[in-house]
Design a protein around this motif. Sequence first.
Motif, PDB file in Angstrom:
ATOM      1  N   VAL A 102       0.843  -1.058  -0.230  1.00 36.97           N
ATOM      2  CA  VAL A 102       0.142  -0.031   0.007  1.00 36.97           C
ATOM      3  C   VAL A 102       0.778   1.224   0.155  1.00 36.97           C
ATOM      4  O   VAL A 102       1.673   1.357   0.816  1.00 36.97           O
ATOM      5  N   LEU A 103       0.864   2.118  -1.054  1.00 35.55           N
ATOM      6  CA  LEU A 103       1.632   3.091  -1.031  1.00 35.55           C
ATOM      7  C   LEU A 103       1.112   4.608  -1.276  1.00 35.55           C
ATOM      8  O   LEU A 103       0.089   4.464  -2.173  1.00 35.55           O
ATOM      9  N   THR A 104       1.592   5.629  -1.115  1.00 32.57           N
ATOM     10  CA  THR A 104       1.194   6.874  -1.692  1.00 32.57           C
ATOM     11  C   THR A 104       2.152   7.246  -2.740  1.00 32.57           C
ATOM     12  O   THR A 104       3.510   6.855  -2.756  1.00 32.57           O
ATOM     13  N   ASP A 154       2.401   7.955 -13.489  1.00 33.97           N
ATOM     14  CA  ASP A 154       2.945   6.819 -14.121  1.00 33.97           C
ATOM     15  C   ASP A 154       3.212   5.527 -13.099  1.00 33.97           C
ATOM     16  O   ASP A 154       3.456   4.439 -13.532  1.00 33.97           O
ATOM     17  N   GLU A 155       3.700   5.711 -11.910  1.00 30.79           N
ATOM     18  CA  GLU A 155       3.680   4.961 -10.985  1.00 30.79           C
ATOM     19  C   GLU A 155       2.478   4.190 -10.484  1.00 30.79           C
ATOM     20  O   GLU A 155       2.536   2.985 -10.552  1.00 30.79           O
ATOM     21  N   ALA A 156       1.604   5.017 -10.426  1.00 27.71           N
ATOM     22  CA  ALA A 156       0.053   4.500  -9.948  1.00 27.71           C
ATOM     23  C   ALA A 156      -0.249   3.355 -10.966  1.00 27.71           C
ATOM     24  O   ALA A 156      -1.134   2.567 -10.780  1.00 27.71           O
ATOM     25  N   GLU A 157       0.262   3.603 -12.407  1.00 28.76           N
ATOM     26  CA  GLU A 157      -0.113   2.614 -13.438  1.00 28.76           C
ATOM     27  C   GLU A 157       0.425   1.195 -12.874  1.00 28.76           C
ATOM     28  O   GLU A 157      -0.085   0.510 -13.486  1.00 28.76           O
ATOM     29  N   HIS A 158       1.313   1.097 -12.268  1.00 29.06           N
ATOM     30  CA  HIS A 158       1.841  -0.391 -11.747  1.00 29.06           C
ATOM     31  C   HIS A 158       0.934  -1.076 -10.742  1.00 29.06           C
ATOM     32  O   HIS A 158       1.016  -2.232 -10.618  1.00 29.06           O
ATOM     33  N   CYS A 159       0.000  -0.036 -10.291  1.00 32.02           N
ATOM     34  CA  CYS A 159      -0.693  -0.817  -8.990  1.00 32.02           C
ATOM     35  C   CYS A 159      -1.853  -1.511  -9.707  1.00 32.02           C
ATOM     36  O   CYS A 159      -2.629  -1.359 -10.657  1.00 32.02           O
ATOM     37  N   HIS A 160      -2.289  -2.578  -8.815  1.00 35.56           N
ATOM     38  CA  HIS A 160      -3.539  -3.130  -9.198  1.00 35.56           C
ATOM     39  C   HIS A 160      -4.905  -2.517  -8.873  1.00 35.56           C
ATOM     40  O   HIS A 160      -6.000  -2.410  -9.547  1.00 35.56           O
ATOM     41  N   LYS A 161      -4.870  -1.633  -7.894  1.00 39.53           N
ATOM     42  CA  LYS A 161      -5.969  -0.689  -7.784  1.00 39.53           C
ATOM     43  C   LYS A 161      -5.423   0.688  -6.986  1.00 39.53           C
ATOM     44  O   LYS A 161      -4.302   0.647  -6.664  1.00 39.53           O
ATOM     45  N   VAL A 162      -6.169   1.991  -7.556  1.00 36.62           N
ATOM     46  CA  VAL A 162      -5.642   3.132  -7.282  1.00 36.62           C
ATOM     47  C   VAL A 162      -6.805   4.075  -6.731  1.00 36.62           C
ATOM     48  O   VAL A 162      -8.101   3.590  -7.174  1.00 36.62           O
ATOM     49  N   GLY A 163      -6.550   4.596  -5.714  1.00 36.48           N
ATOM     50  CA  GLY A 163      -7.605   5.518  -5.138  1.00 36.48           C
ATOM     51  C   GLY A 163      -6.787   6.956  -5.203  1.00 36.48           C
ATOM     52  O   GLY A 163      -5.766   7.154  -5.052  1.00 36.48           O
ATOM     53  N   ILE A 164      -7.860   7.933  -5.558  1.00 34.09           N
ATOM     54  CA  ILE A 164      -7.359   9.234  -5.866  1.00 34.09           C
ATOM     55  C   ILE A 164      -7.970  10.165  -4.737  1.00 34.09           C
ATOM     56  O   ILE A 164      -9.066  10.226  -4.501  1.00 34.09           O
ATOM     57  N   GLY A 215      -8.122  15.343   1.073  1.00 37.94           N
ATOM     58  CA  GLY A 215      -8.176  14.446   2.075  1.00 37.94           C
ATOM     59  C   GLY A 215      -9.439  13.404   1.997  1.00 37.94           C
ATOM     60  O   GLY A 215      -9.934  12.644   2.581  1.00 37.94           O
ATOM     61  N   GLU A 216     -10.237  13.820   0.840  1.00 40.49           N
ATOM     62  CA  GLU A 216     -11.440  12.832   0.434  1.00 40.49           C
ATOM     63  C   GLU A 216     -11.023  11.825  -0.787  1.00 40.49           C
ATOM     64  O   GLU A 216     -10.487  12.177  -1.621  1.00 40.49           O
ATOM     65  N   LEU A 217     -11.563  10.701  -0.299  1.00 40.55           N
ATOM     66  CA  LEU A 217     -11.424   9.552  -1.595  1.00 40.55           C
ATOM     67  C   LEU A 217     -12.424  10.099  -2.775  1.00 40.55           C
ATOM     68  O   LEU A 217     -13.746  10.121  -2.597  1.00 40.55           O
ATOM     69  N   VAL A 218     -11.899  10.507  -3.786  1.00 38.86           N
ATOM     70  CA  VAL A 218     -12.886  11.056  -4.876  1.00 38.86           C
ATOM     71  C   VAL A 218     -13.286   9.778  -5.895  1.00 38.86           C
ATOM     72  O   VAL A 218     -13.997   9.667  -6.500  1.00 38.86           O
ATOM     73  N   THR A 219     -12.243   8.827  -6.114  1.00 34.05           N
ATOM     74  CA  THR A 219     -12.438   7.642  -6.839  1.00 34.05           C
ATOM     75  C   THR A 219     -11.364   6.277  -6.548  1.00 34.05           C
ATOM     76  O   THR A 219     -10.359   6.566  -5.917  1.00 34.05           O
ATOM     77  N   TYR A 220     -11.935   5.184  -6.976  1.00 35.93           N
ATOM     78  CA  TYR A 220     -11.131   4.140  -6.530  1.00 35.93           C
ATOM     79  C   TYR A 220     -11.463   2.999  -7.632  1.00 35.93           C
ATOM     80  O   TYR A 220     -12.442   2.743  -7.898  1.00 35.93           O
ATOM     81  N   GLY A 221     -10.325   2.315  -8.285  1.00 35.00           N
ATOM     82  CA  GLY A 221     -10.533   1.272  -8.946  1.00 35.00           C
ATOM     83  C   GLY A 221      -9.331   0.757  -9.793  1.00 35.00           C
ATOM     84  O   GLY A 221      -8.010   1.398  -9.350  1.00 35.00           O
ATOM     85  N   THR A 222      -9.317  -0.078 -10.625  1.00 33.58           N
ATOM     86  CA  THR A 222      -8.098  -0.390 -11.336  1.00 33.58           C
ATOM     87  C   THR A 222      -7.563   0.719 -12.362  1.00 33.58           C
ATOM     88  O   THR A 222      -8.558   1.578 -12.464  1.00 33.58           O
ATOM     89  N   PRO A 223      -6.536   0.810 -12.554  1.00 33.77           N
ATOM     90  CA  PRO A 223      -6.105   1.969 -13.717  1.00 33.77           C
ATOM     91  C   PRO A 223      -7.004   1.809 -15.106  1.00 33.77           C
ATOM     92  O   PRO A 223      -7.317   3.004 -15.139  1.00 33.77           O
TER      93      PRO A 223
END
Length: 197
Positions: free
Chosen positions: A74-76, A81-91, A95-103
């Motif tokens: 779990v990383l910030t 382009d680094e987030a592209e490596h992740c299985h799931k991404v939350g933006i 301080g608010e989670l505005v979206t979450y899912g696979t890239p």
Amino acid sequence: ADLLSQFELGDRAGDRVEALSGGMRRKVEIAKGLLSNPKIIMMDEPSTGLDPGARKNLWELITRLNREENITFVLTTHLMDEAEHCHKVGILDEGELVTYGTPSELKAEVGGELVEIQTDEPDAICELLSDNHNIDANILDDALYFEELNGHNLIPELMEELQGRFQGISVRQPTLDDVFVHFTGHRFEESGEAGSN
């Protein structure tokens, strides 16, 4: 000793950590985190300060440990382009989670191709796009953007219609940077402190 060997640090076992390169220090940090055989490792901006080669090596290591040791990372990061490596991404935005899912899921939500028009008349051209094509464009920096399912089909018509009123028109597939703009309404660097996103 096993971890030093696994992280290709065996020949540096007697060195002080502060004498190591940034990439090697990150390897030491991950190796220390693995001493207790964790199932989850949390990392804050792991590639900050690393040169491109060290960043690539770090991501290869994270990918291998995830695949072979079944360790969840779990990383910030503010590097999309680094987030592209992740299985799931939350933006996060302010301080608010505005979206979450696979890239790929997140990019699909942007809505097709992204068209960018660089112009000195963004307001007038936004109005023209709205009146003539029912397109709601956004102005960011010195350009305007809009999403269109088959944006490439619209380019010849726009070039004819906007002759002499634009510096460039481009069309491309959405990136995670576009996802950030789509869900927050601004670019990352405009959002204040990097740590809040």
